[in-house]
Design a protein around this motif. Sequence first.
Motif, PDB file in Angstrom:
ATOM      1  N   PRO A 198      13.302  34.583  15.986  1.00 57.05           N
ATOM      2  CA  PRO A 198      13.929  33.993  14.791  1.00 57.05           C
ATOM      3  C   PRO A 198      13.410  32.607  14.415  1.00 57.05           C
ATOM      4  N   ALA A 201      11.035  33.102  11.601  1.00 52.54           N
ATOM      5  CA  ALA A 201      11.784  33.615  10.455  1.00 52.54           C
ATOM      6  C   ALA A 201      12.580  32.498   9.784  1.00 52.54           C
ATOM      7  N   GLY A 204      10.386  30.349   7.774  1.00 53.80           N
ATOM      8  CA  GLY A 204      10.049  31.026   6.520  1.00 53.80           C
ATOM      9  C   GLY A 204      11.132  30.825   5.471  1.00 53.80           C
ATOM     10  N   ILE A 205      12.388  30.893   5.898  1.00 52.33           N
ATOM     11  CA  ILE A 205      13.512  30.653   4.989  1.00 52.33           C
ATOM     12  C   ILE A 205      13.471  29.210   4.482  1.00 52.33           C
ATOM     13  N   THR A 393      19.060  35.969  14.746  1.00 47.86           N
ATOM     14  CA  THR A 393      18.347  36.274  13.494  1.00 47.86           C
ATOM     15  C   THR A 393      19.302  36.358  12.321  1.00 47.86           C
ATOM     16  N   ALA A 397      19.635  33.898   8.974  1.00 45.47           N
ATOM     17  CA  ALA A 397      19.543  34.456   7.622  1.00 45.47           C
ATOM     18  C   ALA A 397      20.791  34.169   6.802  1.00 45.47           C
TER      19      ALA A 397
END
Length: 481
Positions: A198, A201, A204-205, A393, A397
């Motif tokens: 994560p 990830a 990336g967010i 994760t 998100a």
Amino acid sequence: MNIKWKTIAPLAIWLAIYLIPVPAGLNANQWHYFAVFAAVITGLILESMPVGAVGLIGLTFAGVMGYVEHDPNKSLRWMLSGFSESTVWLIVGAFVFAIGYRKSGLGRRIALLLVRGLGRRTIGLGYAVMLSDLVLAPATPSNTARSGGTVYPIVSNIPRIYGSEPGPTAGKIGTYVMWTAFATTAVTSSLFLTSLAPNAAALGIAKKIVGVDVGWSQWFIGFAPLGIPLLVLVPLLSYLICRPEVKESPEIVVWSADELKAMGPLSRNEWIMAALVLLAMFLWITGSNPNISLPGLGSNFINATMVVFVVISLMLLAGVIDFADIVAEKAAWEVFFYFTSLLTLSSGLNEIGFIKWIADEFAEPLRGMSPTTGMILLVALFFWIHYFFSSITSHAAAVLPVVLAVGSSIPGMPMATLTLLCVYSLGLMGVISPYATGPAPMYFGSGYIGKRDFWKFGLIFGLIFFVGLLAIVMPWLQLIG
């Protein structure tokens, strides 16, 4: 039949929350679902009944009531969705790896080698456990594969050498060794960009929302002033908090050397198990790491959980384990039902909008605060709200976009610092509960760490990690710009 207060307490929590007027911004369905989730967590903390049963009952009740999906067929599919989650099967696979280590004798041999080299003092074993995770961390993006699949099967053999078994004798040395392994992987998961899936990830967010982009070396430099001292301190802190009964054991070093001689050379099954472990580690490091590309295969050519299935199949074919061994592994299946239920229930909180409501309610008053105060409170929200999640994760998100959006609305907020404090906390927050990260259910289900102790240790280490994040990393990031 005697009904104990521990059995009634979760029902009392559920009823109390159920009867409280629904807060503004929520509907009755969302609030009543939260009442079920709170009751399940209470049941886990108090050990009202086996943890797998607590989770399954809560999940069944939520499904029957249609809190997440009103259609009965869709509600059933939602209930069963967690059973197909790759992380759940990775955890079960790690238990099967432990069977292979145990049955082949390789786990005992490695444990004896560690004890012979560092077993004179208990704290020496703690540092050996820490170093084993640290060596694997930079190139293993799954902490479940790293800690659950590689470290756990080895360290679970160490306590037995000292006569420390799950249950009454766990405190001799088992609690200390297992907690050190678990707490270490929380730190290593934050120390390297590539040590927790994560992490990338979440970046990336952040890049999409606030334009913050961080490379591998920047990540390491930003967290190292806290991460490196924590790695040095975790075995010592665990030693002080877990208080192992066995402090020194010079005779165990001599005994372990004799035992190694008695074992003789590596057996056929030990060689096979060692080869399969190396294969698993190679595939975990190369197959699911986006930063490593192999000729003809590229990057991300095999999923970490698929690696587990491949290796288990080879273990069965080679006769290292039997299928009956897998079926008989009670701890694996208890964790399977417990973690699957919690994973599904916590995802339901997000799906019905409860998490967004909490984040919005907490974050809205921060808009008029100073940047420093706002940053501290936003990071606190991001860190401690993880009690509602069993997936890092899904946490990233669901909550990171809210925190970053609110942070960007505060004049003068250093968004790069806020972003890094949040993403650095992803690994650290995994220590706070028995379901907070992939390896947690394994250590929770090992029998070496009492269930109430797990929550207590998690809170203590969570507070230490959180304070370190604000007291060391925050000013360091502001200093280096």
